[in-house]
Design a protein around this motif. Structure first.
Motif, PDB file in Angstrom:
ATOM      1  N   THR A   1      61.308  46.082   1.435  1.00  0.00           N
ATOM      2  CA  THR A   1      62.618  45.999   2.105  1.00  0.00           C
ATOM      3  C   THR A   1      62.552  45.030   3.286  1.00  0.00           C
ATOM      4  N   LEU A   2      61.406  45.022   3.981  1.00  0.00           N
ATOM      5  CA  LEU A   2      61.238  44.093   5.097  1.00  0.00           C
ATOM      6  C   LEU A   2      61.151  42.649   4.590  1.00  0.00           C
ATOM      7  N   LYS A   3      60.505  42.469   3.463  1.00  0.00           N
ATOM      8  CA  LYS A   3      60.382  41.120   2.903  1.00  0.00           C
ATOM      9  C   LYS A   3      61.741  40.581   2.472  1.00  0.00           C
ATOM     10  N   ALA A   4      62.609  41.476   1.996  1.00  0.00           N
ATOM     11  CA  ALA A   4      63.963  41.054   1.620  1.00  0.00           C
ATOM     12  C   ALA A   4      64.702  40.530   2.858  1.00  0.00           C
ATOM     13  N   ALA A   5      64.516  41.213   3.984  1.00  0.00           N
ATOM     14  CA  ALA A   5      65.146  40.770   5.235  1.00  0.00           C
ATOM     15  C   ALA A   5      64.534  39.462   5.724  1.00  0.00           C
ATOM     16  N   GLU A   6      63.237  39.329   5.553  1.00  0.00           N
ATOM     17  CA  GLU A   6      62.560  38.096   5.971  1.00  0.00           C
ATOM     18  C   GLU A   6      63.007  36.908   5.125  1.00  0.00           C
ATOM     19  N   GLN A   7      63.149  37.123   3.834  1.00  0.00           N
ATOM     20  CA  GLN A   7      63.591  36.047   2.939  1.00  0.00           C
ATOM     21  C   GLN A   7      65.010  35.601   3.263  1.00  0.00           C
ATOM     22  N   ALA A   8      65.814  36.525   3.789  1.00  0.00           N
ATOM     23  CA  ALA A   8      67.190  36.190   4.182  1.00  0.00           C
ATOM     24  C   ALA A   8      67.230  35.532   5.562  1.00  0.00           C
ATOM     25  N   LYS A   9      66.039  35.358   6.171  1.00  0.00           N
ATOM     26  CA  LYS A   9      65.889  34.678   7.469  1.00  0.00           C
ATOM     27  C   LYS A   9      66.520  35.434   8.644  1.00  0.00           C
ATOM     28  N   ALA A  10      66.377  36.772   8.633  1.00  0.00           N
ATOM     29  CA  ALA A  10      66.796  37.566   9.797  1.00  0.00           C
ATOM     30  C   ALA A  10      66.005  37.106  11.010  1.00  0.00           C
ATOM     31  N   ASP A  11      66.654  37.073  12.173  1.00  0.00           N
ATOM     32  CA  ASP A  11      65.987  36.589  13.385  1.00  0.00           C
ATOM     33  C   ASP A  11      64.955  37.583  13.911  1.00  0.00           C
ATOM     34  N   CYS A  12      65.189  38.855  13.677  1.00  0.00           N
ATOM     35  CA  CYS A  12      64.239  39.889  14.094  1.00  0.00           C
ATOM     36  C   CYS A  12      64.398  41.086  13.169  1.00  0.00           C
ATOM     37  N   ILE A  13      63.291  41.703  12.813  1.00  0.00           N
ATOM     38  CA  ILE A  13      63.310  42.904  11.973  1.00  0.00           C
ATOM     39  C   ILE A  13      62.854  44.069  12.840  1.00  0.00           C
ATOM     40  N   ILE A  14      63.721  45.068  12.977  1.00  0.00           N
ATOM     41  CA  ILE A  14      63.442  46.186  13.878  1.00  0.00           C
ATOM     42  C   ILE A  14      62.984  47.391  13.061  1.00  0.00           C
ATOM     43  N   LEU A  15      61.814  47.897  13.389  1.00  0.00           N
ATOM     44  CA  LEU A  15      61.252  49.073  12.717  1.00  0.00           C
ATOM     45  C   LEU A  15      61.792  50.321  13.410  1.00  0.00           C
ATOM     46  N   CYS A  16      62.480  51.174  12.662  1.00  0.00           N
ATOM     47  CA  CYS A  16      63.179  52.323  13.263  1.00  0.00           C
ATOM     48  C   CYS A  16      62.502  53.643  12.921  1.00  0.00           C
ATOM     49  N   ASP A  17      62.237  54.432  13.954  1.00  0.00           N
ATOM     50  CA  ASP A  17      61.784  55.811  13.757  1.00  0.00           C
ATOM     51  C   ASP A  17      63.010  56.697  13.906  1.00  0.00           C
ATOM     52  N   THR A  18      63.848  56.680  12.880  1.00  0.00           N
ATOM     53  CA  THR A  18      65.193  57.254  12.972  1.00  0.00           C
ATOM     54  C   THR A  18      65.177  58.761  13.182  1.00  0.00           C
ATOM     55  N   ASN A  19      64.232  59.468  12.571  1.00  0.00           N
ATOM     56  CA  ASN A  19      64.161  60.919  12.740  1.00  0.00           C
ATOM     57  C   ASN A  19      63.322  61.325  13.949  1.00  0.00           C
TER      58      ASN A  19
END
Length: 528
Positions: free
Chosen positions: A161-179
């Motif tokens: 899922t992170l690679k999909a965001a990287e391939q779309a050239k997102a400026d930053c990917i934020i890792l969320c500890d949602t729970n």
């Protein structure tokens, strides 16, 4: 110093906390304060979710911010709909923010149970949405929702899922500890693994359900994270978000990370209290760095030590974050507490002066009877002045009477107070009503004294607390009343103790008025 970008989500994620709500005007005012403190990104809300957030993005365009960028929040496109047809995506673009943040599913459990689509299709949602937004917005961030839970369940898919965001050239990917359930030692190891696969700059977004949100954010930065999300005072859903009021000073003062300037850091406590005020919540006095008790000292040994070297009992100088050292007075107090407090009030006391010991003995005797001076420093100052003989008696109360009368069962009781005071050679006898016996007494005292001392009109009763002192006597137990009063310039606390609630309230009210009169007299003396 290495640079860390600060991303505040008080106006969006923070408002999901219980009892937290802001008007559009409140959000605009908070945005200005965040900008002054040096926050890089201010997430204003989810424009596709409600009219209030749409109004915010419309109004904030009219405001001039010195450096902060406004971010809008939303989600990836829905399944079976292209980004250009998805209303949520279109609303994000129409808001015209400086940056857009969207979240997507990372945990395979959520993809199957919440979205109910194949895992591969979720990757398309992430890529399509980010690619579409990237060509239409200055900056695009991707929040990998539930990333750490997703990684622990299926690390291979979470990385995809992170690679999909990287391939779309997102400026930053934020890792969320949602729970909010990830432990710091887990988080650090997972980030190390992520960095083997992802070259895009990484951010962190943590929740506080296991009391680790701040620690997790700092561990993430230690692992090379360059973008930190959080809220002021840790506001947020359930147990709240990572508290930027703790993260910011830790980054700058403990870790040597460049985030805001020293001058901006000194505004941190004011920012914290400003947000509490607009949320209509009482500040957490025990909050690290910015709380009233964060640098408060009660034990005599502690006070004696900090007077010689502050670092003996303070992990940093409170002035760095806009706070101050406070010396508390209690039955644990030693001579050093009294001297420090006297110095704070500009009262000249000598450690060998017998008066100092008299004051100490008096305090311990009074606290044994139920008095508490930690929230009543004005009463303590008056106590010292009386002991030193510098207390001026502006008036004397000859007597008072308070009547509560309930005329009909379905009506509220009526309260009336009558009081007789003497000022100089004049006696004033007056009465007043109130919405309770204490309020009636307060009104009567003021009514009698304001013609002699007009400045009393400036005083407002801000808070009133009653505590039954444990003595096993039921309704005959002693009562402690703490009153907080204020004028345009300051606030002060006073205390009264009695087995009669009206008498205890009377003591605290009289101290409050006397303190105001002494304060005014000193102010006039300073002008001469």
């Amino acid at each position: 110093m290495s640079l860390v970008k600060l991303y505040d989500t008080t106006l969006r994620d923070g408002t999901q906390g219980e009892d937290i709500s802001f008007l559009v005007e409140d959000k605009i005012r908070i945005a200005h304060k965040l900008d002054e403190v040096g926050i890089n990104y201010i997430e204003g809300g989810w424009p596709g979710s409600n009219p209030k957030d749409i109004a915010f993005f419309k109004e904030i365009k009219k405001e001039k911010l010195s450096q902060a960028k406004i971010a809008a929040f939303g989600s990836t496109r829905r399944a079976k709909i292209t980004p250009d047809k998805d209303q949520n995506i279109r609303t994000l673009i129409q808001a015209e923010p400086d940056a857009i943040t969207i979240f997507g599913k990372t945990w395979d459990f959520h993809v199957r149970e919440a979205l109910r689509i194949p895992l591969e299709e979720n990757l398309e949602l992430i890529f399509d949405s980010l690619e579409y937004l990237k060509s239409r917005a200055p900056e695009v961030f991707y929040d990998a929702e539930h990333f750490f839970d997703g990684y622990k369940a299926n690390p291979e898919y979470a990385i995809k899922t992170l690679k999909a965001a990287e391939q779309a050239k997102a400026d930053c990917i934020i890792l969320c500890d949602t729970n909010g359930g990830t432990m710091p030692f887990e988080l650090a190891q997972i980030i190390k693994d992520v960095k083997k696969h992802i070259k895009t700059p990484l951010g962190i977004h943590t929740h506080n359900d296991s009391e680790c949100a701040v620690a997790n954010s700092l561990h993430a930065v230690e692992q090379g994270i360059v973008h930190v999300q959080g809220t002021i005072n840790g506001f947020g859903e359930r147990c709240g978000n990572a508290n930027l009021c703790s993260i910011i000073p830790a980054l700058r003062l403990k870790m040597g990370k460049e985030c805001i300037s020293a001058e901006q850091l000194r505004k941190l406590r004011d920012l914290s209290r400003f947000v509490y005020e607009l949320a209509n919540l009482s500040p957490d006095k025990h909050q690290p760095y910015v709380g009233n008790s964060a640098f408060a000292h009660k034990g005599g040994v502690h006070v004696s030590a900090i007077q010689r070297h502050a670092e003996t009992y303070e992990h940093l100088r409170p002035e760095l974050v806009g706070n101050t050292t406070r010396v508390l007075i209690s039955d644990l107090s030693g001579r050093a507490n009294i001297l420090a407090k006297a110095e704070e009030f500009n009262i000249n006391l000598d450690s060998k002066d017998p008066v100092t010991l008299d004051i100490l003995d008096n305090i311990k005797d009074m606290e044994n009877r139920g008095y508490q001076f930690e929230g009543a420093e004005a009463s303590f100052e008056l106590l010292m002045k009386r002991a030193l003989g510098t207390h001026r008696k502006f008036f004397s109360v000859i007597g008072f009477r308070v009547i509560d009368e309930k005329r009909h069962e379905d009506q509220k009781p009526l309260s009336e107070a009558t009081i007789m005071v003497k000022v100089g050679g004049k006696v004033e006898h007056t009465a007043a009503e109130g919405n309770g016996p204490v309020n009636a007494l307060d009104n009567a005292i003021r009514k009698a004294l304001e013609k002699f001392y007009p400045r009393l009109k400036e005083v407002k009763l801000l808070d009133y607390k009653v505590r039954v002192l444990p003595a096993g006597q039921g309704t005959a137990s002693a009562i402690r009343v703490l009153i907080e009063s204020g004028d345009k310039e300051s606030r002060w606390g006073t205390v009264g103790v009695s087995d009669n609630i009206i008498d205890a309230s009377y003591q605290a009210l009289i101290d409050s008025i006397e303190y105001k009169l002494h304060k005014g007299e000193e102010g006039e003396a300073g002008k001469k």
